[in-house]
Structures are given as structure tokens and as C-alpha cells.
Design a protein around this motif. Structure first.
Motif, mmCIF file in Angstrom:
data_model
loop_
_atom_site.group_PDB
_atom_site.id
_atom_site.type_symbol
_atom_site.label_atom_id
_atom_site.label_comp_id
_atom_site.label_asym_id
_atom_site.label_seq_id
_atom_site.Cartn_x
_atom_site.Cartn_y
_atom_site.Cartn_z
ATOM 1 N N ASP A 67 -20.957 -19.005 3.935
ATOM 2 C CA ASP A 67 -21.286 -19.337 2.275
ATOM 3 C C ASP A 67 -22.074 -20.311 2.081
ATOM 4 O OD1 ASP A 67 -20.486 -18.654 0.024
ATOM 5 O OD2 ASP A 67 -18.423 -18.767 -0.119
ATOM 6 N N PRO A 68 -23.108 -19.910 0.887
ATOM 7 C CA PRO A 68 -23.855 -20.790 0.689
ATOM 8 C C PRO A 68 -23.434 -21.465 -0.699
ATOM 9 C CG PRO A 68 -24.603 -18.384 -0.427
ATOM 10 C CD PRO A 68 -23.716 -18.271 0.723
ATOM 11 N N GLU A 105 -23.991 -25.404 -0.494
ATOM 12 C CA GLU A 105 -24.934 -26.054 -0.143
ATOM 13 C C GLU A 105 -25.399 -26.011 -1.375
ATOM 14 O OE1 GLU A 105 -26.996 -27.367 1.890
ATOM 15 O OE2 GLU A 105 -25.799 -26.570 3.554
ATOM 16 N N ILE A 106 -25.062 -24.253 -2.761
ATOM 17 C CA ILE A 106 -25.788 -24.672 -4.316
ATOM 18 C C ILE A 106 -24.855 -25.614 -4.846
ATOM 19 C CG2 ILE A 106 -25.631 -23.109 -6.306
ATOM 20 C CD1 ILE A 106 -26.014 -20.714 -3.797
ATOM 21 N N THR A 113 -35.496 -30.183 -4.328
ATOM 22 C CA THR A 113 -34.386 -29.920 -4.473
ATOM 23 C C THR A 113 -34.236 -28.333 -5.082
ATOM 24 O OG1 THR A 113 -33.363 -31.626 -3.871
ATOM 25 C CG2 THR A 113 -31.567 -30.428 -4.915
ATOM 26 N N ARG A 124 -35.628 -25.476 -3.761
ATOM 27 C CA ARG A 124 -34.388 -24.646 -2.030
ATOM 28 C C ARG A 124 -33.374 -23.750 -2.904
ATOM 29 N NH1 ARG A 124 -29.774 -27.650 -0.141
ATOM 30 N NH2 ARG A 124 -30.611 -29.182 -0.846
ATOM 31 N N LEU A 125 -32.901 -24.123 -4.636
ATOM 32 C CA LEU A 125 -31.608 -24.034 -5.382
ATOM 33 C C LEU A 125 -32.431 -22.330 -5.612
ATOM 34 C CD1 LEU A 125 -28.936 -24.267 -6.536
ATOM 35 C CD2 LEU A 125 -29.688 -25.541 -8.258
ATOM 36 N N TYR A 156 -33.898 -20.351 -4.499
ATOM 37 C CA TYR A 156 -33.858 -19.285 -3.143
ATOM 38 C C TYR A 156 -33.039 -19.233 -2.452
ATOM 39 C CZ TYR A 156 -34.521 -18.516 1.411
ATOM 40 O OH TYR A 156 -34.288 -17.794 2.921
ATOM 41 N N LEU A 157 -31.568 -20.398 -2.830
ATOM 42 C CA LEU A 157 -30.565 -20.478 -1.897
ATOM 43 C C LEU A 157 -29.845 -19.664 -3.379
ATOM 44 C CD1 LEU A 157 -29.009 -23.722 -1.237
ATOM 45 C CD2 LEU A 157 -29.318 -22.070 0.348
ATOM 46 N N ARG A 158 -30.117 -19.365 -5.075
ATOM 47 C CA ARG A 158 -29.512 -18.460 -6.231
ATOM 48 C C ARG A 158 -29.915 -17.165 -5.865
ATOM 49 N NH1 ARG A 158 -29.532 -22.670 -11.032
ATOM 50 N NH2 ARG A 158 -27.971 -23.885 -10.165
ATOM 51 N N ARG A 159 -31.505 -16.850 -5.193
ATOM 52 C CA ARG A 159 -31.189 -15.229 -4.909
ATOM 53 C C ARG A 159 -30.845 -15.037 -3.677
ATOM 54 N NH1 ARG A 159 -37.769 -17.246 -4.578
ATOM 55 N NH2 ARG A 159 -37.541 -18.272 -5.715
ATOM 56 N N GLY A 160 -30.177 -15.342 -3.297
ATOM 57 C CA GLY A 160 -29.674 -14.742 -2.118
ATOM 58 C C GLY A 160 -30.186 -14.268 -0.485
#
Length: 126
Positions: A88-89, A92-93, A116, A119-120, A122-126
Motif C-alpha cells: 500500500d503506497p 510513501e505518499i 520528491t 515521485r509524489l 508518480y505515486l498518486r497516479r498509482g
């Protein structure tokens, strides 16, 4: 006299004090060639290996950046609160958001903050 800085913005004394504080929490620090190989295989700059109690293991490359160190400290706090779920990211988010929000207090250079933010996104796009 001005303190010498490592290429990551930390003075050797400050980085040493942070590592001592980490060890006092009961956590271990892995910062040797083997840790660098482990991080390289994972495609990571640093890592906090959670144990569910906040006393896990920090893995750092030779000269961790301010973002590397503070993000892993954030993950340790998340681990103590039971917020880390493998796969679960969300943690990280949350850590990236906190790094960005506290960038001035942590004295994180703009170049690291921009990384950062990328990267954030990218993480939010899933």
C-alpha cells in the motif's frame, strides 16, 4: 570556524548525532557496501525495514541526502503508529507530503524537493 559538509549537506557531526539518536530508539543502521548493494537491487536510495514496533532497520548508502534520512525517519514513526501496510503506497505518499511540507525546517535543498514532488506525482497516479 565553519563545519565541513559532506556532499549531502550534512556535517559529519550532525549525521553522526542523527545516527546515534536512531540507535537509541532500538533501531539498527545498515550503511555499508552490502547495504548499498541491497538498495541498488531495490532501486532505492535509502530504506526503513519495518518491524511493526519502530525498531526496524535503516539502510543508507554511503552519503545519504537530507531527504533520504528524514523520509526514513518519517517511516520509522509510521511504523511505531502501525501505519505501514506492505503493498500500500499510502505511507510513501504521506511521507513525501510531510517532506515537502517541512522542507524548510529539515533544510532540504530545492533540488531534492523537486525530486520528491516528481515521485509524489508518480505515486498518486498509482
Amino acid at each position: 570556524m565553519k563545519q565541513a559538509k559532506l556532499n549531502n549537506g550534512f556535517s559529519p557531526e550532525l549525521l553522526g548525532r542523527i545516527k546515534s539518536a536512531i540507535r537509541r530508539t532500538g533501531a539498527e543502521i545498515w550503511d555499508n557496501a552490502e547495504a548499498s548493494r541491497y538498495l541498488e537491487r531495490r532501486g532505492a536510495k535509502a530504506a526503513y525495514i519495518a518491524d511493526g514496533k519502530g525498531t526496524g532497520t535503516f539502510a543508507f548508502r554511503e552519503n545519504p541526502t537530507r531527504s533520504d534520512v528524514f523520509e526514513e525517519l518519517i517511516h520509522q514513526a509510521q511504523d511505531r503508529r502501525g501505519e505501514i501496510r506492505l503493498g500500500d503506497p499510502a505511507h510513501e505518499i504521506a511521507a513525501a507530503e510531510k517532506l515537502i511540507r517541512n522542507r524548510k525546517a529539515y533544510r532540504i535543498p530545492n533540488s531534492e524537493t523537486r525530486e520528491t514532488i516528481r515521485r509524489l506525482r508518480y505515486l498518486r497516479r498509482g
